[in-house]
Design a protein around this motif. Structure first.
Motif, PDB file in Angstrom:
ATOM      1  N   PRO A  44       0.785  -1.244   0.000  1.00  0.00           N
ATOM      2  CA  PRO A  44       0.000   0.000   0.000  1.00  0.00           C
ATOM      3  C   PRO A  44       0.819   1.298   0.000  1.00  0.00           C
ATOM      4  O   PRO A  44       0.260   2.356  -0.258  1.00  0.00           O
ATOM      5  N   ILE A  45       2.117   1.268   0.288  1.00  0.00           N
ATOM      6  CA  ILE A  45       2.890   2.510   0.326  1.00  0.00           C
ATOM      7  C   ILE A  45       3.697   2.655  -0.968  1.00  0.00           C
ATOM      8  O   ILE A  45       4.019   1.656  -1.624  1.00  0.00           O
ATOM      9  N   LEU A 102       6.489  -2.413  -2.650  1.00  0.00           N
ATOM     10  CA  LEU A 102       6.876  -3.744  -3.140  1.00  0.00           C
ATOM     11  C   LEU A 102       8.394  -3.855  -3.292  1.00  0.00           C
ATOM     12  O   LEU A 102       8.967  -4.921  -3.081  1.00  0.00           O
ATOM     13  N   ALA A 103       9.047  -2.755  -3.666  1.00  0.00           N
ATOM     14  CA  ALA A 103      10.510  -2.757  -3.754  1.00  0.00           C
ATOM     15  C   ALA A 103      11.125  -2.864  -2.361  1.00  0.00           C
ATOM     16  O   ALA A 103      12.108  -3.588  -2.156  1.00  0.00           O
ATOM     17  N   ILE A 104      10.532  -2.162  -1.389  1.00  0.00           N
ATOM     18  CA  ILE A 104      11.000  -2.265   0.003  1.00  0.00           C
ATOM     19  C   ILE A 104      10.798  -3.687   0.519  1.00  0.00           C
ATOM     20  O   ILE A 104      11.666  -4.255   1.184  1.00  0.00           O
ATOM     21  N   GLY A 105       9.639  -4.277   0.185  1.00  0.00           N
ATOM     22  CA  GLY A 105       9.387  -5.661   0.572  1.00  0.00           C
ATOM     23  C   GLY A 105      10.385  -6.624  -0.041  1.00  0.00           C
ATOM     24  O   GLY A 105      10.771  -7.620   0.577  1.00  0.00           O
ATOM     25  N   THR A 106      10.814  -6.318  -1.277  1.00  0.00           N
ATOM     26  CA  THR A 106      11.815  -7.166  -1.931  1.00  0.00           C
ATOM     27  C   THR A 106      13.143  -7.120  -1.171  1.00  0.00           C
ATOM     28  O   THR A 106      13.808  -8.154  -1.013  1.00  0.00           O
ATOM     29  N   GLN A 157       9.199  10.704  -6.545  1.00  0.00           N
ATOM     30  CA  GLN A 157       8.717  10.303  -7.864  1.00  0.00           C
ATOM     31  C   GLN A 157       7.813   9.071  -7.716  1.00  0.00           C
ATOM     32  O   GLN A 157       8.255   7.944  -7.944  1.00  0.00           O
ATOM     33  N   PRO A 158       6.552   9.265  -7.342  1.00  0.00           N
ATOM     34  CA  PRO A 158       5.652   8.121  -7.086  1.00  0.00           C
ATOM     35  C   PRO A 158       5.472   7.204  -8.291  1.00  0.00           C
ATOM     36  O   PRO A 158       5.159   6.019  -8.119  1.00  0.00           O
ATOM     37  N   GLU A 159       5.676   7.722  -9.499  1.00  0.00           N
ATOM     38  CA  GLU A 159       5.491   6.890 -10.687  1.00  0.00           C
ATOM     39  C   GLU A 159       6.530   5.775 -10.787  1.00  0.00           C
ATOM     40  O   GLU A 159       6.343   4.794 -11.528  1.00  0.00           O
ATOM     41  N   LEU A 160       7.637   5.894 -10.064  1.00  0.00           N
ATOM     42  CA  LEU A 160       8.665   4.843 -10.097  1.00  0.00           C
ATOM     43  C   LEU A 160       8.223   3.594  -9.347  1.00  0.00           C
ATOM     44  O   LEU A 160       8.669   2.490  -9.660  1.00  0.00           O
ATOM     45  N   GLY A 161       7.375   3.775  -8.335  1.00  0.00           N
ATOM     46  CA  GLY A 161       6.916   2.630  -7.541  1.00  0.00           C
ATOM     47  C   GLY A 161       5.506   2.830  -7.055  1.00  0.00           C
ATOM     48  O   GLY A 161       5.277   3.130  -5.872  1.00  0.00           O
TER      49      GLY A 161
END
Length: 444
Positions: free
Chosen positions: A93-94, A98-102, A201-205
């Motif tokens: 949700p943030i 998903l990248a942080i979760g990775t 840059q929210p569009e990156l993730g």
């Protein structure tokens, strides 16, 4: 032939043979044995035999195949898939979640793995397709997977630190403890970078949509936390019992391998194919590392006989008048340079006979230097043009991810690694505090 000429011949012939594409252990071992002949005559051929006996008598080496087996068993039995699903739901949700979760997944895998390759395979096969499908920037996510997978050679159990421990004659348990806080620091800096970048840059993730979040009930979210129970149990049985002094280093590795196998049985995923693939890959990687260690020991024995370390110390401190810290910085810069065209094991085998005794003569701690070397290896894994992780990433990526994207993706993550390297150099206690707390309390 003078000792200086023999040393020059060894380096020149070694670099020439490496350029031919021959295997690293074959090149370095052959050069060492051939160079020993003008030093000790026909007795020089006994060096390889003497070093192989030393290798076989090094009891902590038994940890190597055990931890490699454990990492591949977790990968082949798809236990990592369950972990990624858990991170996907809780961090999705943030922005950039998903990248942080990775990165979180990679930290856990690293703590049960010890190899960059297995982490890369898990990230590229599980996380990469999902992140691309959800609109994540391809340069961002390829950098995340490469940076996260490199944590496997710093966070214990690290196979690279086992290799360094054998060559530098340092206890592996102390090296592993030294890698804990620097590894967690690097993972934290990765997460901070991702969070800040995706906030700007929210569009990156992009985060999960409201519809997807509402479709997952809180009951389902808490149920997914069960995916972390087995990995946590494996981690506790392996590291917890070791830190409490109940098991030795080798016994801990055996417990980890057995626990990973039992986890696959509990999940009903221990098929004949999974077991065969795990054993085959374990055997291949273990044999490769043993040959490399043997070659490094032979090379180091010849250099000890040449007295090359004393000559280099004389050159830097006497003739050039450099301070010990200046020499250390030059050594790290040389690692970074070599990392552009050599892998970590080749770097260690080539320079360890010179650098490790020199570091000791300069008055630095060899445990701390092992962490510095390992961080530099992580940078080497991701440094163009010949970074190992770059080509693994290209081989595992879909066609829309180009080599240029992969090269560009590593720039910010290499910068984070350099920051970590500088922090550990300036604050050695970051690496040495934990080993000091357990000094004399651990077996192995």
């Amino acid at each position: 032939m003078s000792y200086e000429l023999i040393a020059l011949f060894m380096f020149a012939s070694m670099m020439a043979l490496l350029l031919t594409g021959q295997r690293v252990f074959g090149v370095i071992g052959a050069v060492a044995v051939i160079a020993a002949l003008p030093l000790w005559g026909t007795g020089g051929v006994e060096i390889a035999f003497a070093q192989s006996i030393k290798l076989m008598k090094w009891y902590p080496l038994l940890t190597l195949p055990m931890f490699i087996y454990m990492g591949y068993m977790l990968s082949e039995s798809r236990i990592a898939d369950d972990l990624y699903r858990m991170f996907h739901v809780w961090f999705g949700p943030i922005p950039g979640g998903l990248a942080i979760g990775t990165i979180g997944l990679m930290v856990i895998i690293s703590a049960m793995n010890g190899l960059s390759v297995a982490g890369m395979a898990i990230g590229a096969t599980i996380a990469l397709p999902e992140l691309l499908r959800r609109g994540y920037d391809k340069q961002m996510i390829t950098g995340v997977i490469q940076g996260g997978s490199s944590l496997g050679i710093l966070i214990p159990p690290s196979v690279v630190l086992v290799l360094y421990g054998m060559i530098a004659r340092q206890p592996v348990s102390q090296l592993w403890l030294a890698g804990v806080f620097p590894g967690l620091l690097m993972a934290t800096l990765f997460i901070v970078y991702i969070a800040v970048r995706c906030r700007i840059q929210p569009e990156l993730g992009p985060p999960l949509s409201r519809e997807e979040r509402d479709a997952i009930t809180w009951k389902e979210r808490f149920a997914l936390l069960r995916a972390g129970i087995l990995p946590f149990m494996i981690f506790f049985l392996m590291n917890g019992l070791f830190l409490m002094g109940i098991t030795s280093l080798v016994e801990s590795s055996a417990v980890g391998a057995l626990a990973a196998t039992l986890a696959a049985v509990i999940k009903r995923r221990l098929t004949r194919e999974v077991f065969e693939n795990t054993v085959r890959k374990t055997l291949g990687i273990s044999c490769m590392f043993m040959w490399i260690i043997l070659a490094a020991l032979c090379f180091g024995a010849v250099f000890d006989g040449l007295g090359a370390v004393r000559a280099i110390e004389n050159f830097f401190l006497g003739q050039l008048g450099l301070e010990p810290w200046q020499v250390l910085v030059l050594m790290q810069l040389s690692f970074l340079l070599m990392g552009t065209f050599l892998d970590d094991t080749a770097m260690l085998v080539i320079v360890a006979p010179l650098y490790v005794p020199l570091v000791k003569m300069l008055g630095f701690d060899l445990i701390w230097y092992g962490v510095l070397y390992t961080i530099t290896c992580q940078i080497a894994y991701m440094t163009p043009p010949f970074g190992y992780n770059l080509f693994l990433m290209r081989a595992m990526s879909p066609p829309e991810v180009k080599l240029k994207d992969i090269y560009m993706s590593v720039i910010p993550f290499v910068a984070v690694m350099l920051i970590t390297l500088i922090i550990v150099m300036v604050f050695p206690e970051l690496a040495l505090w934990l080993p000091e707390q357990f000094r004399g309390k651990l077996q192995g």
